[in-house]
Design a protein around this motif. Structure first.
Motif, PDB file in Angstrom:
ATOM      1  N   THR A  85       1.209   9.292  -6.169  1.00 17.75           N
ATOM      2  CA  THR A  85       1.799  10.689  -5.878  1.00 17.75           C
ATOM      3  C   THR A  85       2.570  10.825  -6.715  1.00 17.75           C
ATOM      4  OG1 THR A  85       1.145   9.903  -3.484  1.00 17.75           O
ATOM      5  CG2 THR A  85       2.485  12.050  -4.191  1.00 17.75           C
TER       6      THR A  85
ATOM      7  N   THR B 285       0.842   4.038  -3.180  1.00 21.78           N
ATOM      8  CA  THR B 285       0.701   5.361  -2.640  1.00 21.78           C
ATOM      9  C   THR B 285       1.725   6.322  -3.166  1.00 21.78           C
ATOM     10  OG1 THR B 285      -0.716   4.845  -0.753  1.00 21.78           O
ATOM     11  CG2 THR B 285       0.147   6.924  -0.791  1.00 21.78           C
ATOM     12  N   GLU B 286       3.026   5.835  -2.839  1.00 27.55           N
ATOM     13  CA  GLU B 286       4.148   6.483  -3.541  1.00 27.55           C
ATOM     14  C   GLU B 286       4.117   6.933  -4.962  1.00 27.55           C
ATOM     15  OE1 GLU B 286       7.785   4.983  -1.864  1.00 27.55           O
ATOM     16  OE2 GLU B 286       7.116   5.489   0.222  1.00 27.55           O
TER      17      GLU B 286
ATOM     18  N   PRO C 293       0.621  -1.212   0.070  1.00 27.40           N
ATOM     19  CA  PRO C 293       0.001  -0.019  -0.039  1.00 27.40           C
ATOM     20  C   PRO C 293       0.703   1.206   0.067  1.00 27.40           C
ATOM     21  CG  PRO C 293      -0.744  -1.520   1.500  1.00 27.40           C
ATOM     22  CD  PRO C 293       0.434  -1.923   0.989  1.00 27.40           C
ATOM     23  N   ARG C 294       1.840   1.391   0.701  1.00 29.06           N
ATOM     24  CA  ARG C 294       2.800   2.488   0.998  1.00 29.06           C
ATOM     25  C   ARG C 294       3.510   2.724  -0.608  1.00 29.06           C
ATOM     26  NH1 ARG C 294       8.083   3.064   1.146  1.00 29.06           N
ATOM     27  NH2 ARG C 294       8.378   0.760   1.702  1.00 29.06           N
TER      28      ARG C 294
END
Length: 143
Positions: A34, A30-31, A26-27
């Motif tokens: 973004t 997200t990165e 998930p991280r």
């Protein structure tokens, strides 16, 4: 006694478990999203800036072109004034311009009249027919 270890082993990061890798997804997503959004913003800003500069230069060229047309019309009046009085030459050029403007206005009026009403009538009818086909309704009645 000095401990001589393999430098390759020291440089390797520890292996992470499958659960640690899955927990990082998930991280990482997200990165990634973004970063993609930031790249999109930067690209759009650069393109819009180029569009603005291009539009400004085109507007400047149009203004210079308008001045050039004025100079050409003046030259036409001066050329005609060699064979007739200056006031008559100016009236002839003005009459030609009036005739060109009237023709352009008439053609524009006809095009506008052809575009009224500004509804996509053919497409609307086609969509209605498609909906009727999906519903199973034919022109002669229900099938």
């Amino acid at each position: 006694m000095t401990d001589y270890t393999d430098p390759v082993k020291q440089a390797r990061p520890r292996k992470r478990s499958l659960f640690e890798l899955i927990a990082d997804v998930p991280r990482l997503v997200t990165e990634l999203v973004t970063a993609e959004i930031e790249q999109l913003k930067a690209e759009l800003v650069a393109k819009l800036k180029a569009l603005g500069i291009g539009a400004g230069l085109l507007a400047g060229a149009a203004i210079v072109l308008m001045f050039m047309i004025g100079v050409l019309l003046t030259a036409a009046v001066l050329a005609l004034s060699l064979v007739m009085p200056g006031w008559a030459a100016a009236l002839v050029v003005a009459g030609v311009l009036l005739l060109v403007a009237a023709i352009l206005a008439w053609v524009g009026y006809l095009k506008l009249k052809a575009g009224i009403p500004p509804l996509p009538v053919d497409t609307i009818e086609s969509v209605k027919r498609d909906i009727d086909v999906v519903r199973g309704i034919r022109k002669g009645g229900i099938s």
